[in-house]
Design a protein around this motif. Sequence first.
Motif, mmCIF file in Angstrom:
data_model
loop_
_atom_site.group_PDB
_atom_site.id
_atom_site.type_symbol
_atom_site.label_atom_id
_atom_site.label_comp_id
_atom_site.label_asym_id
_atom_site.label_seq_id
_atom_site.Cartn_x
_atom_site.Cartn_y
_atom_site.Cartn_z
ATOM 1 N N ARG A 141 0.835 -1.178 -0.109
ATOM 2 C CA ARG A 141 -0.054 -0.087 0.023
ATOM 3 C C ARG A 141 0.746 1.344 -0.028
ATOM 4 O O ARG A 141 0.569 2.129 -0.726
ATOM 5 C CB ARG A 141 -0.852 -0.119 1.343
ATOM 6 C CG ARG A 141 -1.903 1.214 1.230
ATOM 7 C CD ARG A 141 -2.732 1.311 2.601
ATOM 8 N NE ARG A 141 -3.707 0.128 2.498
ATOM 9 C CZ ARG A 141 -4.661 -0.250 3.359
ATOM 10 N NH1 ARG A 141 -4.586 0.687 4.441
ATOM 11 N NH2 ARG A 141 -5.421 -1.027 3.359
ATOM 12 N N ALA A 142 2.048 1.180 0.875
ATOM 13 C CA ALA A 142 2.967 2.522 0.557
ATOM 14 C C ALA A 142 3.505 2.684 -0.520
ATOM 15 O O ALA A 142 3.694 3.884 -0.923
ATOM 16 C CB ALA A 142 3.810 2.262 2.007
ATOM 17 N N ASP A 143 3.927 1.503 -1.258
ATOM 18 C CA ASP A 143 4.658 1.690 -2.444
ATOM 19 C C ASP A 143 3.757 2.153 -3.398
ATOM 20 O O ASP A 143 3.998 2.912 -4.276
ATOM 21 C CB ASP A 143 4.959 0.238 -2.852
ATOM 22 C CG ASP A 143 6.065 -0.248 -2.265
ATOM 23 O OD1 ASP A 143 6.807 0.604 -1.565
ATOM 24 O OD2 ASP A 143 6.744 -1.304 -2.634
ATOM 25 N N ILE A 144 2.364 1.756 -3.589
ATOM 26 C CA ILE A 144 1.386 2.192 -4.445
ATOM 27 C C ILE A 144 1.013 3.624 -4.284
ATOM 28 O O ILE A 144 0.994 4.614 -4.985
ATOM 29 C CB ILE A 144 -0.124 1.421 -4.312
ATOM 30 C CG1 ILE A 144 0.274 -0.046 -4.842
ATOM 31 C CG2 ILE A 144 -1.007 2.219 -5.072
ATOM 32 C CD1 ILE A 144 -1.011 -0.867 -4.483
ATOM 33 N N ALA A 145 1.005 4.170 -2.850
ATOM 34 C CA ALA A 145 0.496 5.558 -2.682
ATOM 35 C C ALA A 145 1.849 6.493 -3.180
ATOM 36 O O ALA A 145 1.593 7.627 -3.279
ATOM 37 C CB ALA A 145 0.571 5.727 -0.960
ATOM 38 N N GLU A 146 2.963 5.763 -2.859
ATOM 39 C CA GLU A 146 4.327 6.589 -3.273
ATOM 40 C C GLU A 146 4.382 6.992 -4.786
ATOM 41 O O GLU A 146 4.567 8.143 -5.195
ATOM 42 C CB GLU A 146 5.585 6.015 -2.891
ATOM 43 C CG GLU A 146 6.875 6.676 -3.228
ATOM 44 C CD GLU A 146 8.072 5.989 -2.934
ATOM 45 O OE1 GLU A 146 9.284 6.613 -2.958
ATOM 46 O OE2 GLU A 146 8.086 4.863 -2.762
#
Length: 407
Positions: free
Chosen positions: A198-203
Amino acid sequence: MHRTFWRLWTAAGLSSLADGVLKVALPLVAVGYTREPALVAGLAFAFSVPWLLFALPAGALVDRLDRRRAMLGANVLRGALVAVVAVLTAYGGGSIWALYVVALGAGTAETLYDTAAQSIVPQVVGRADLARANGRVYAVEQTANEFAGPPLAGVLVTAGVLAAFVTPVVLWAVAVAALLFVRGSYRIPRGDRPATLRADIAEGLRFLARHKVLRTFSLMVGTFNFATGATFAVLVLYAVGPGSAMGLSGPAFGLLTATTAAGGLAGSLLAETVERRLGRVRALRVSWLAGGLTVGVLAVTADPYVVGAAFFAGGAGILVSNVVMVSLRQRITPDRLLGRLTSSHRLVAWGTKSLGALAGGALAQAFGLHVVFVVMTVLAFSVVGGLFVVTEDALRAAEPAVPRHPA
């Protein structure tokens, strides 16, 4: 272009040919199970909906994994899936629902393969060769998917359902063999960045939202694809049958639509030269204006020869703009974010096309076909306004600030 690139190019061509065969073969096979229009048409939706559902996770995975291995895994997955259905069919277990499983599974694997395939190119070739490399890749993909795939699918289905299923499996297997000869590691070091998906997608989404040039490209493509999606969703009603404006037969309509693919092939081969001679922004301006002809011509004439010529010019313009923009996106985006940036961009581009198809049908139902063409012509040409934001100065300011990870 060195041997590593040509092996990647070979895999791209074979995979695109397999895609082109399967996408056309599935509905042809489906009519042997059902004559329900909604069920047959739903196969195309099942193939494309993974871009709405899985594009963002696919991009995050591509930035975590070795991109060559991601491509290998995607091809093995869809080849195995189609092989299983081929065996079921051979023993009398085939059904329309098995075809839906194939469409959804192959479409999901495609999100991973295509995102990885576009993201790996900057790692294989130098920055100076990106336009040439992307042009060559688009050329082979266009030829395989749009020209060779559909007629080959028709021949194979006529020969037998098994032939239609076994051929893509063989093509994907040979593509896997070509990728096995692509040596080296294509995994981007992650460092101490957040570990959750999720953090990767948000970045990736934040990077796209905050970057003026890339955000503008995505909005331009999304708007244009909305217009073409609406137009081509109702084109058959305008073109085919004795009561239509153009009065074409089914085969003649196929030839008409093929002119766009022919123009795309020409554009993919000329893109590097056009960019070099005109400059990037001027090349984009000319190609976007040419691309708008694919919609605009239908608002002013029903002459099939004039429409065919405009489709050819528009197809060429669309591919020139694709090559220029993809090469720019690859130069501007850090390698560690390229998978997520590619998938985020495609989410907008492919999502708006399906929404455009819905809008085109609704407009045609309420106001008639000509209103669809006029409204979408305005939208298609309006995207050129984005080039007031994407200037040469803006591009020069964006590119040097981005460090590239060595291949």
